[in-house]
Design a protein around this motif. Structure first.
Motif, short mmCIF file in Angstrom:
data_model
loop_
_atom_site.label_atom_id
_atom_site.label_comp_id
_atom_site.label_asym_id
_atom_site.label_seq_id
_atom_site.Cartn_x
_atom_site.Cartn_y
_atom_site.Cartn_z
N GLU A 164 32.40 37.28 28.60
CA GLU A 164 31.07 37.76 28.24
C GLU A 164 30.70 38.91 29.16
O GLU A 164 30.82 38.80 30.39
N LYS A 165 30.25 40.00 28.56
CA LYS A 165 29.81 41.14 29.37
C LYS A 165 28.36 40.95 29.79
O LYS A 165 27.51 40.57 28.98
N GLN A 166 28.07 41.18 31.06
CA GLN A 166 26.74 41.00 31.61
C GLN A 166 25.94 42.29 31.56
O GLN A 166 26.49 43.38 31.35
N GLU A 167 24.63 42.17 31.79
CA GLU A 167 23.76 43.34 31.75
C GLU A 167 24.13 44.37 32.81
O GLU A 167 23.92 45.56 32.63
N ASP A 168 24.67 43.89 33.94
CA ASP A 168 25.05 44.82 35.01
C ASP A 168 26.42 45.44 34.79
O ASP A 168 26.92 46.17 35.64
N GLY A 169 27.04 45.16 33.65
CA GLY A 169 28.35 45.73 33.33
C GLY A 169 29.53 44.89 33.76
O GLY A 169 30.67 45.21 33.42
N SER A 170 29.28 43.83 34.51
CA SER A 170 30.37 42.96 34.95
C SER A 170 30.74 41.99 33.82
O SER A 170 30.10 41.96 32.76
N PHE A 171 31.77 41.20 34.06
CA PHE A 171 32.26 40.26 33.06
C PHE A 171 32.27 38.84 33.64
O PHE A 171 32.55 38.65 34.83
N VAL A 172 31.99 37.86 32.79
CA VAL A 172 32.14 36.46 33.15
C VAL A 172 33.22 35.86 32.26
O VAL A 172 33.10 35.86 31.03
N VAL A 173 34.28 35.39 32.90
CA VAL A 173 35.39 34.76 32.18
C VAL A 173 35.35 33.26 32.46
O VAL A 173 35.31 32.84 33.62
N THR A 174 35.36 32.48 31.39
CA THR A 174 35.32 31.02 31.50
C THR A 174 36.64 30.44 31.02
O THR A 174 37.17 30.86 29.99
N THR A 175 37.17 29.47 31.75
CA THR A 175 38.44 28.84 31.38
C THR A 175 38.21 27.67 30.44
O THR A 175 37.08 27.26 30.17
N ASN A 176 39.31 27.13 29.94
CA ASN A 176 39.23 25.98 29.03
C ASN A 176 38.69 24.74 29.72
O ASN A 176 38.30 23.78 29.06
N THR A 219 35.59 26.49 34.21
CA THR A 219 35.45 27.24 35.45
C THR A 219 35.05 28.68 35.13
O THR A 219 35.71 29.35 34.33
N GLN A 220 33.98 29.15 35.76
CA GLN A 220 33.47 30.49 35.48
C GLN A 220 33.82 31.45 36.62
O GLN A 220 33.77 31.09 37.79
N HIS A 221 34.17 32.67 36.23
CA HIS A 221 34.54 33.72 37.17
C HIS A 221 33.79 35.00 36.80
O HIS A 221 33.72 35.34 35.61
N LYS A 222 33.27 35.69 37.80
CA LYS A 222 32.53 36.92 37.54
C LYS A 222 33.14 38.06 38.34
O LYS A 222 33.43 37.92 39.53
N ALA A 223 33.34 39.22 37.67
CA ALA A 223 33.92 40.38 38.33
C ALA A 223 33.56 41.64 37.55
O ALA A 223 33.40 41.59 36.33
N PRO A 224 33.47 42.79 38.24
CA PRO A 224 33.23 44.05 37.54
C PRO A 224 34.47 44.57 36.82
O PRO A 224 34.38 45.41 35.93
N ILE A 225 35.64 44.07 37.23
CA ILE A 225 36.91 44.51 36.65
C ILE A 225 37.72 43.28 36.23
O ILE A 225 37.84 42.31 36.99
N VAL A 226 38.28 43.34 35.03
CA VAL A 226 39.21 42.29 34.57
C VAL A 226 40.54 42.96 34.27
O VAL A 226 40.60 43.94 33.51
N GLY A 260 36.48 48.79 31.69
CA GLY A 260 36.42 47.75 32.71
C GLY A 260 37.43 46.64 32.52
O GLY A 260 37.65 45.83 33.42
N ILE A 261 38.07 46.61 31.35
CA ILE A 261 39.13 45.63 31.10
C ILE A 261 40.46 46.38 30.97
O ILE A 261 40.59 47.29 30.15
N TYR A 262 41.41 46.00 31.79
CA TYR A 262 42.72 46.64 31.82
C TYR A 262 43.79 45.63 31.36
O TYR A 262 43.58 44.42 31.41
N ALA A 263 44.92 46.15 30.94
CA ALA A 263 46.06 45.30 30.60
C ALA A 263 47.30 45.91 31.23
O ALA A 263 47.60 47.09 31.01
N ILE A 264 48.00 45.14 32.05
CA ILE A 264 49.17 45.64 32.76
C ILE A 264 50.34 44.68 32.58
O ILE A 264 50.16 43.49 32.36
N GLY A 265 51.55 45.23 32.66
CA GLY A 265 52.73 44.41 32.51
C GLY A 265 53.10 44.19 31.05
O GLY A 265 52.68 44.93 30.16
N ASP A 266 53.87 43.15 30.79
CA ASP A 266 54.43 42.93 29.45
C ASP A 266 53.37 42.68 28.38
O ASP A 266 53.67 42.79 27.19
#
Length: 352
Positions: free
Chosen positions: A90-102, A105-112, A282-288
Motif C-alpha cells: 500500500e502506498k502511503q500519503e508520504d510516498g512510502s510503502f507498507v508491505v504486509t506478509t501473509n 507482519t507490516q514493513h514500511k519503507a520509502p523504497i521497495v 520507488g519500486i525496483y526489481a533486480i536479479g532474475d
C-alpha cells in the motif's frame, strides 16, 4: 511495524548484496523471504553445487557464496523477516510503502526492491489423493526446526541435495530415517550420496530404491505410508510419524503479480538498465525477477543491478544531497556496528 530505508523482497544473492551496496550509502535494509533461511535457490536447491562465474572465485559452492555474502553484510546489520511471503503493498500519503506478509507482519519503507529471483517458491507435491488431509499433520515440505523430529520415525522422499542432506542430518536426530527415491541414482553431490550409503551400511538410514510413495493412511494424523518398489511391484507398509517430500520448489511470482506492476512472461518489466525501476516509482526489481531487452539471468548481473538500484534509491530518499562515489579502496567500509575496514594509510615523512 518494521521501518527501514530499503525493503528488499528476496534473500537470494542479489538481495543480500543489495544490503552491502546500500550500507556503503549508509542506508538501512530489511529483507523479507518466504524461505526459512537466507540464500534463495542457492541455499534451498543446490547448496553444494559449484558456481564458476562469480568474479574472483574460480569455483565457489552455492552455500559458501551465501555464507560469504552474509559475512560481508554483517556490519550493516540488516533485519530479516523469514518464513513469510510478501502479500500486499500500500502506498502511503508520504510516498512510502507498507508491505504486509501473509502472517500479518507490516514493513514500511520509502523504497521497495523486489529481488525475488524467479519468484516465491512453492513445494512440488506428490500426486496423492488424500495428501491435503495430512499437510501440517504429519506431512511437511520444508524443515524449519530439525529438533521437531527428535526421536520420531521420518520418511523422506526425493533424490536431490535437499533429500540427501536432510537424511544425513536427521540420522542423528530421528529414531528412524527412511529415504525413498524413484531411481537408484541420485542427483545430489557425490560426497552426500557416499555419506548416505555409509549411513545405510551402518544401519542409520533405511534406503528404498527404486520406489515411490503410493498411499497415505491415518485417522487424526499420518500413521502409515504405502510404498511400492517400482522394479518388482513389492508393496511396503511403513509406520511413520512424519513424511517429508523433497521434490524441489516451483517458482511463482505469487501475490507480487497483483501489485500493479508491469509483468511480461512471469517477470517484472523495468526501465532497461537505467536503475531497474518498475512502472511504479520507488519500486525496483533486480536479479532474475526482472526483464528488459538483453536481460541475462546471472548472479553477477544481479550484483550489478543491485548496485545501480541503490544509487537511484539514495537519490530518491535524499533528493537534495549529492552523493560522491568513493571506491572502497579509498573510503573503506564503515559498518553500522561501529566497525571500520580501510586500507593502511601511507606514512608521509619529510626528508631532512
Amino acid at each position: 511495524m518494521i521501518t527501514t530505508d530499503i525493503l528488499i523482497i528476496g534473500a537470494g544473492p542479489t538481495g543480500l548484496f543489495a544490503v552491502f551496496e546500500a550500507g556503503l550509502l549508509q542506508l538501512k535494509c530489511h529483507i523479507i523471504d518466504a524461505l526459512p533461511q537466507p540464500g534463495g535457490q542457492c541455499s534451498e536447491l543446490y547448496p553444494k553445487k559449484p558456481i564458476y562465474d562469480i568474479p574472483g572465485f574460480p569455483e565457489v559452492l552455492a552455500g559458501d557464496l551465501v555464507d560469504n555474502l552474509l559475512e560481508q553484510i554483517k556490519p550493516f546489520q540488516p533485519g530479516f523477516t523469514l518464513g513469510e511471503r510478501a502479500e500486499t503493498i500500500e502506498k502511503q500519503e508520504d510516498g512510502s510503502f507498507v508491505v504486509t506478509t501473509n502472517k500479518g507482519t507490516q514493513h514500511k519503507a520509502p523504497i521497495v526492491a523486489i529481488a525475488g529471483g524467479l519468484g516465491s517458491f512453492e513445494p512440488r507435491k506428490p500426486q496423492l489423493p488424500n495428501l491435503s488431509d495430512f499437510e501440517d499433520n504429519g506431512i511437511v515440505y520444508m524443515i524449519k526446526e530439525p529438533e521437531a523430529f527428535r526421536n520420531r520415525k521420518v520418511l523422506i522422499a526425493g533424490g536431490g541435495d535437499s533429500a540427501l542432506d536432510w537424511s544425513i542430518f536427521l540420522a542423528d536426530v530421528a529414531s528412524e530415517v527412511t529415504l525413498v527415491h524413484r531411481r537408484n541414482e541420485f542427483r545430489g553431490a557425490l560426497d552426500s550420496v557416499e555419506k548416505v550409503q555409509q549411513l545405510k551400511n551402518q544401519g542409520k538410514i533405511n534406503l528404498i530404491t527404486p520406489a515411490e510413495v503410493r498411499g497415505l493412511e491415518g485417522k487424526d494424523k499420518l500413521e502409515k505410508v504405502r510404498i511400492e518398489k517400482t522394479d518388482t511391484g513389492e508393496k511396503i507398509d511403513l509406520v511413520v510419524d512424519d513424511f517429508i517430500p523433497l521434490f524441489g520448489l516451483s517458482p511463482k511470482l505469487g501475490p507480487i503479480a497483483d501489485w500493479g506492476l508491469e509483468i511480461e512472461k512471469n517477470a517484472i518489466k523495468v526501465d532497461n538498465t537505467l536503475d531497474y525501476q518498475t512502472n511504479i516509482p520507488g519500486i525496483y526489481a533486480i536479479g532474475d525477477v526482472n526483464t528488459y531487452p538483453g536481460k541475462l539471468k546471472l548472479i553477477l548481473c544481479g550484483f550489478h543491478e543491485a548496485t545501480l538500484m541503490c544509487q537511484s534509491a539514495y537519490q530518491r530518499i535524499f533528493p537534495d544531497k549529492k552523493y560522491v562515489m568513493k571506491y572502497t579502496t579509498v573510503g573503506g567500509v564503515t559498518g553500522f556496528d561501529g566497525s571500520k575496514k580501510e586500507a593502511p594509510k601511507a606514512v608521509v615523512k619529510a626528508i631532512e
